[in-house]
Design a protein around this motif. Structure first.
Motif, mmCIF file in Angstrom:
data_model
loop_
_atom_site.group_PDB
_atom_site.id
_atom_site.type_symbol
_atom_site.label_atom_id
_atom_site.label_comp_id
_atom_site.label_asym_id
_atom_site.label_seq_id
_atom_site.Cartn_x
_atom_site.Cartn_y
_atom_site.Cartn_z
ATOM 1 N N TRP A 103 0.857 -1.176 0.000
ATOM 2 C CA TRP A 103 0.000 0.000 0.000
ATOM 3 C C TRP A 103 0.893 1.225 0.000
ATOM 4 C CZ3 TRP A 103 0.258 3.257 4.322
ATOM 5 C CH2 TRP A 103 0.889 2.726 5.443
ATOM 6 N N LEU A 104 0.363 2.372 -0.429
ATOM 7 C CA LEU A 104 1.140 3.600 -0.516
ATOM 8 C C LEU A 104 0.881 4.447 0.721
ATOM 9 C CD1 LEU A 104 0.606 4.521 -4.270
ATOM 10 C CD2 LEU A 104 2.585 3.432 -3.219
ATOM 11 N N LYS A 109 5.223 6.157 -0.833
ATOM 12 C CA LYS A 109 6.209 5.078 -0.786
ATOM 13 C C LYS A 109 5.473 3.775 -0.510
ATOM 14 C CE LYS A 109 10.001 7.885 0.916
ATOM 15 N NZ LYS A 109 10.963 8.087 2.001
ATOM 16 N N PRO A 110 5.809 2.721 -1.247
ATOM 17 C CA PRO A 110 5.115 1.449 -1.020
ATOM 18 C C PRO A 110 5.521 0.817 0.318
ATOM 19 C CG PRO A 110 6.815 1.201 -2.676
ATOM 20 C CD PRO A 110 6.768 2.651 -2.335
#
Length: 162
Positions: A103-104, A109-110
Motif C-alpha cells: 500500500w502507498l 512510498k510502497p
C-alpha cells in the motif's frame, strides 16, 4: 486416498483444498490482534476480515532475547457467522493462499504487508487477553437481570430452582 476425500486430522489434510501448485499455500498459527469485522461486498457477498500476529522468539549473537512479530491480514469468505468467535487474543490455525501486497503511505512510498485468503480456520484456544464469555451469553444474562429487577419473577415460592 483422493485429495478431495481427505478428512481433517488425516495425513492429507490440509492439502486437499484444490489450489493449483502455482499458488502459495500456507498453514500457520497465531493470535488474533482485534475482533473480526464483517464487511459486505457488492451488496451480495460478505467477508470476515481479521489480523493474525505470529511471534517468533530467538536470541541474537550477543545473547539478548529478541521477538519478531509478523502480521498477516486475513479474509475469510466462507462463513461470516464465525466472526463472533474470532476475537482479540484467540489462537487460531489458518490455512489459505498467502500473497505479498503493498500500500502507498502519505509520501507515496510502497509499504509491504502479507494478505491471506483463508480456506480453513481452526480455533485452538484463547490467549491471555481473550474474552472468556461466549457470544450471546451477556445478552441472556442481561435479560435475566432485567426480569428479576422488574419483579416479574415467579410468586410461587414452592418451586425448586433446579
Amino acid at each position: 486416498m483422493p485429495l478431495s476425500k481427505a478428512k481433517r486430522g488425516s495425513a492429507e489434510w490440509p492439502y486437499r483444498t484444490g489450489y493449483s501448485q502455482k499458488q502459495m499455500r500456507m498453514l500457520f498459527t497465531g493470535c488474533i490482534t482485534a475482533d473480526a469485522a464483517v464487511r459486505e461486498i457488492g451488496g451480495t457477498r460478505k467477508v470476515t476480515g481479521f489480523t493474525v500476529a505470529i511471534n517468533d522468539h530467538f536470541k541474537d549473537r550477543e545473547g539478548a532475547k529478541k521477538t519478531l512479530t509478523t502480521f498477516i491480514e486475513c479474509s475469510y469468505w466462507v462463513n461470516h457467522g464465525l466472526a463472533a468467535y474470532l476475537t482479540r487474543g484467540v489462537v487460531v490455525e489458518i490455512f489459505g493462499r498467502v500473497e505479498a501486497k503493498a500500500w502507498l503511505d502519505s509520501e507515496n512510498k510502497p509499504k509491504p504487508y502479507l494478505a491471506c485468503t483463508v480456506k480453513d480456520v481452526r480455533l485452538c484456544g484463547t490467549g491471555g487477553n481473550a474474552r472468556q464469555e461466549k457470544p450471546g451469553v451477556a445478552a441472556l444474562q442481561g435479560a435475566a437481570a432485567n426480569e428479576a429487577a422488574s419483579g416479574a419473577a415467579s410468586t410461587n415460592d414452592d418451586d425448586l430452582p433446579f
